[in-house]
Design an enzyme around this catalytic site. Sequence first.
Site, PDB file in Angstrom:
ATOM      1  N   TYR A   1      -5.678  -2.235   9.791  1.00 55.35           N
ATOM      2  CA  TYR A   1      -5.979  -1.776   8.584  1.00 55.35           C
ATOM      3  C   TYR A   1      -6.894  -0.590   8.639  1.00 55.35           C
ATOM      4  O   TYR A   1      -7.684  -0.359   9.641  1.00 55.35           O
ATOM      5  CB  TYR A   1      -6.605  -2.705   7.471  1.00 55.35           C
TER       6      TYR A   1
ATOM      7  N   HIS B   1      -4.822   5.956  -0.886  1.00 57.41           N
ATOM      8  CA  HIS B   1      -5.428   5.845   0.388  1.00 57.41           C
ATOM      9  C   HIS B   1      -4.501   6.021   1.543  1.00 57.41           C
ATOM     10  O   HIS B   1      -4.852   5.961   2.738  1.00 57.41           O
ATOM     11  CB  HIS B   1      -6.052   4.376   0.452  1.00 57.41           C
TER      12      HIS B   1
ATOM     13  N   ASN C   1      -9.928   0.356   8.063  1.00 57.77           N
ATOM     14  CA  ASN C   1     -11.344  -0.052   8.676  1.00 57.77           C
ATOM     15  C   ASN C   1     -11.325  -0.078  10.166  1.00 57.77           C
ATOM     16  O   ASN C   1     -12.462  -0.277  10.792  1.00 57.77           O
ATOM     17  CB  ASN C   1     -11.923  -1.128   7.891  1.00 57.77           C
TER      18      ASN C   1
ATOM     19  N   TYR D   1       0.734  -1.394  -0.063  1.00 58.63           N
ATOM     20  CA  TYR D   1       0.082   0.103   0.057  1.00 58.63           C
ATOM     21  C   TYR D   1       0.923   1.110   0.200  1.00 58.63           C
ATOM     22  O   TYR D   1       0.238   2.355  -0.218  1.00 58.63           O
ATOM     23  CB  TYR D   1      -0.978  -0.185   1.246  1.00 58.63           C
TER      24      TYR D   1
END
Length: 250
Positions: free
Chosen positions: A118, A73, A120, A68
Amino acid sequence: MQVMLHSGSVPRTSTCPPQSLRRPGLRPQRAVPAMVRVSAVMSDGDKRFEVEFTPWLIVGLGNPGNKYHGTRHNVGFEMIERISQAEGISLNTIQSKALIGIGCIGEVPLVLAKPQAYMNFCGESVAPLAVYYRIPLRHILLVYDEMSLPNGVMRLQPKGGHGQHSGIKNVIAHLDGHSEFPRLSIGIGNPPGTMDVKAFLLQKFSSVEREQMDEALDQGVQAVRALVLNGFSQHIRRFNLGQKYKYHKV
């Protein structure tokens, strides 16, 4: 000027960051921190010039792992790294499922954090860190990506909703539904055409977008410094206005 740390009712001389903000190691156990209040007093002891500082918790939202790194994001993580570099604050401790660094901007102590759960589940780091260091809502600054803003355009607000951002939703849920905390949103633009939103968020920037984002992150560091030192002052209002018309050509 003399810097004093007040913990409970017993003051003691200290330098920034105070001892209660330097707790290395994994998963501190059975620690009950006192409320941290740092004050600067003139050397002659004149209390008329005493200034008190409340620590800040600055959290960048993102996903851990090389997969990532550099994606849209993860601009929240990138901002934390920029602040870390600019202020000489090492991110070298794991606490509450987050990689943290403790230091200060000027005389103001702060905790930088990159949650390692993560996106969330980032509230699992934010809430425990805020409780552990006794940091009030008004001094919890979340930094995150925002699709409703053009790439590289930022907005600094004292409070707001979640705007359907999964990370912000989770933080609010872990703060017992409270959303009255500052946030720095960093624009990443909207997906082109019919591109899937998740695919867009996990996509890396084009060369032009990367240049815009690098410039924005440098501006963001200055804005965060102004916020920590002076609160939501005229400087922040000018910053937001400048960001609003950032790409407008006269």
